[in-house]
Design a protein around this motif. Structure first.
Motif, mmCIF file in Angstrom:
data_model
loop_
_atom_site.group_PDB
_atom_site.id
_atom_site.type_symbol
_atom_site.label_atom_id
_atom_site.label_comp_id
_atom_site.label_asym_id
_atom_site.label_seq_id
_atom_site.Cartn_x
_atom_site.Cartn_y
_atom_site.Cartn_z
ATOM 1 N N ASP A 153 0.575 -1.289 0.137
ATOM 2 C CA ASP A 153 -0.030 -0.006 0.002
ATOM 3 C C ASP A 153 0.740 1.226 -0.102
ATOM 4 O O ASP A 153 0.400 2.429 -0.112
ATOM 5 C CB ASP A 153 -0.934 -0.053 1.201
ATOM 6 N N GLN A 154 2.213 1.188 0.534
ATOM 7 C CA GLN A 154 3.036 2.065 0.313
ATOM 8 C C GLN A 154 3.905 2.381 -0.664
ATOM 9 O O GLN A 154 4.723 3.275 -0.805
ATOM 10 C CB GLN A 154 4.026 2.339 1.943
ATOM 11 N N HIS A 155 3.715 1.475 -1.809
ATOM 12 C CA HIS A 155 4.498 1.509 -3.047
ATOM 13 C C HIS A 155 3.579 1.447 -4.170
ATOM 14 O O HIS A 155 2.677 1.031 -4.027
ATOM 15 C CB HIS A 155 5.585 0.246 -2.845
ATOM 16 N N THR A 156 4.279 1.844 -5.285
ATOM 17 C CA THR A 156 3.761 1.814 -6.549
ATOM 18 C C THR A 156 4.049 0.285 -7.194
ATOM 19 O O THR A 156 5.194 -0.156 -6.783
ATOM 20 C CB THR A 156 4.267 2.905 -7.523
ATOM 21 N N LEU A 157 3.224 0.267 -8.341
ATOM 22 C CA LEU A 157 3.412 -0.924 -9.104
ATOM 23 C C LEU A 157 5.113 -0.765 -9.684
ATOM 24 O O LEU A 157 5.670 -1.838 -9.865
ATOM 25 C CB LEU A 157 2.716 -0.839 -10.372
ATOM 26 N N ALA A 158 5.615 0.281 -10.012
ATOM 27 C CA ALA A 158 6.935 0.493 -10.687
ATOM 28 C C ALA A 158 7.957 0.112 -9.486
ATOM 29 O O ALA A 158 8.757 -0.849 -9.823
ATOM 30 C CB ALA A 158 7.267 1.733 -11.171
ATOM 31 N N VAL A 180 -4.240 -0.996 -19.256
ATOM 32 C CA VAL A 180 -5.334 -1.548 -18.032
ATOM 33 C C VAL A 180 -5.832 -0.360 -17.094
ATOM 34 O O VAL A 180 -6.888 -0.145 -16.904
ATOM 35 C CB VAL A 180 -4.500 -2.760 -17.464
ATOM 36 N N PHE A 181 -4.648 0.541 -16.828
ATOM 37 C CA PHE A 181 -4.752 1.382 -15.736
ATOM 38 C C PHE A 181 -5.024 3.028 -16.157
ATOM 39 O O PHE A 181 -5.429 3.707 -15.478
ATOM 40 C CB PHE A 181 -3.879 1.367 -14.566
ATOM 41 N N GLY A 182 -4.574 3.245 -17.457
ATOM 42 C CA GLY A 182 -4.650 4.556 -18.021
ATOM 43 C C GLY A 182 -3.685 5.465 -17.529
ATOM 44 O O GLY A 182 -3.650 6.581 -17.431
ATOM 45 N N CYS A 183 -2.482 4.791 -16.794
ATOM 46 C CA CYS A 183 -1.368 5.681 -16.102
ATOM 47 C C CYS A 183 0.019 5.059 -16.106
ATOM 48 O O CYS A 183 -0.118 3.760 -16.877
ATOM 49 C CB CYS A 183 -1.910 6.020 -14.779
ATOM 50 N N GLU A 184 0.903 5.708 -15.512
ATOM 51 C CA GLU A 184 2.167 4.750 -15.672
ATOM 52 C C GLU A 184 2.342 4.130 -14.280
ATOM 53 O O GLU A 184 1.635 4.380 -13.648
ATOM 54 C CB GLU A 184 3.451 5.877 -15.664
ATOM 55 N N PRO A 185 3.159 3.059 -14.585
ATOM 56 C CA PRO A 185 3.460 2.230 -13.331
ATOM 57 C C PRO A 185 3.927 3.213 -11.824
ATOM 58 O O PRO A 185 3.689 2.503 -10.984
ATOM 59 C CB PRO A 185 4.590 1.337 -13.702
ATOM 60 N N GLU A 186 4.577 4.162 -12.247
ATOM 61 C CA GLU A 186 4.949 4.964 -11.173
ATOM 62 C C GLU A 186 3.593 5.603 -10.554
ATOM 63 O O GLU A 186 3.771 6.131 -9.418
ATOM 64 C CB GLU A 186 6.056 6.124 -11.661
ATOM 65 N N GLN A 187 2.734 5.719 -11.139
ATOM 66 C CA GLN A 187 1.430 6.431 -10.572
ATOM 67 C C GLN A 187 0.348 5.589 -10.122
ATOM 68 O O GLN A 187 -0.647 6.171 -9.628
ATOM 69 C CB GLN A 187 0.849 7.290 -11.677
#
Ligand SMILES: Cc1cc2nc3c(=O)[nH]c(=O)nc-3n(C[C@H](O)[C@H](O)[C@H](O)COP(=O)(O)OP(=O)(O)OC[C@H]3O[C@@H](n4cnc5c(N)ncnc54)[C@H](O)[C@@H]3O)c2cc1C
Length: 261
Positions: A153-158, A180-187
């Motif tokens: 929960d404290q980290h991003t997919l990236a 899938v998410f419409g955004c970057e893995p960092e977001q």
């Protein structure tokens, strides 16, 4: 609604969720007075169907979905709702070659994934395998029960994928996350992404057009019709557009005050 007017149920937002909630409440308890307050000047939220020009002279147009648009039979709730609203679906066309842009290189390919180096391919397969294994451990009814939920929960997919890849798989995975998410893995929050994938049957099913996968079918005439038809069932007077809710306060007597423009 005037200062004196009291309603039984107020729903904030006329996207599919808010309108479906209003529709179901109306079915279950037709005596209740419902009001849906929507900030924008239209219903549909993240679904939007637009008429766009399809010829150079601008004389021909067609309907295009610019937001949420795909459904599949394993998504039972929306499938049932489409039947109730008498909306038909059609298969997403996916015959022939696909086209991708990776590393600013455009390529056509006939396999399920674009052609990449062997290292990229292996890293991608490994990352997807690791992701799917994490997804299978998420209880969708309570994601905080997932092992290492606080960390996720404290980290991003990236952040999550970083230890598994040495950059070569990044463009392929980034393209999949964008789709899938419409955004970057960092977001995107890692726990949210895993929970979302769990609800959709895994990352692979979310990104494919095969039967039972998330991009299998589209709605004839566009997905925004779901919201528009729900408004007809609920009653237009129950939905107020251009009414952003700014504040909700619960009084001592248990009633809620809604402040809107
Ligand atoms: C580009 C894109 C592609 C997608 N593709 C798919 C897909 O193929 N299949 C799929 O299943 N899903 C897809 N999705 C996701 C899907 O569109 C959404 O999950 C779904 O539309 C969300 O509906 P909702 O009603 O929960 O929220 P929203 O559609 O976001 O509706 C919320 C509404 O609340 C209003 N609102 C917010 N705050 C206030 C306020 N304070 N006062 C008044 N009104 C307020 C907003 O204006 C909005 O209209 C996609 C999303 C995007 C953006």
């Amino acid at each position: 609604m005037t200062d004196e007017e009291i309603v039984d149920v107020i729903i904030v937002g006329a996207g599919i969720s808010g309108l479906y909630a209003a529709y179901r409440i109306r079915q279950i308890a037709p005596e209740l007075k419902i009001l849906v307050l929507e900030a924008k000047d239209r219903v549909g939220g993240r679904t939007l169907t637009a008429d766009l020009k399809t010829s150079h002279d601008g004389n021909e147009t067609d309907r295009f979905d610019l937001g949420g648009q795909w459904v599949t039979d394993t998504q039972e709730n929306i499938t049932t709702l489409l039947e109730e609203l008498q909306l038909e679906t059609y298969m997403q066309y996916h015959t022939g070659k696909s086209i991708s842009e990776l590393h600013r290189r455009v390529q056509k390919y006939g396999l399920p994934v674009p052609f990449v180096s062997l290292l990229s391919f292996l890293e991608t397969i490994y990352s997807v395998f690791r992701l799917e294994s994490l997804v299978s451990n998420v209880p969708p009814w309570n994601p905080m029960m997932t092992r290492n939920a606080d960390y996720l929960d404290q980290h991003t997919l990236a952040d999550l994928m970083k230890p598994w890849i040495r950059n070569s798989a990044t463009p392929l995975l980034t393209a999949a996350v964008r789709t899938v998410f419409g955004c970057e893995p960092e977001q995107v929050n890692a726990l949210f992404a895993l929970t979302y994938a769990q609800a959709g049957g895994g990352f692979m099913r979310l990104s494919l057009t095969d039967p039972g996968c998330a991009q299998e079918k589209k709605i004839k005439g566009g997905s925004q019709q779901v919201s528009q038809l729900l408004v007809e069932r609920i009653g237009k007077e129950q939905v107020r557009l251009e009414t952003p809710v700014q504040k909700i306060v619960q009084n001592d007597d248990g009633l809620y005050d809604f402040n809107f423009v």
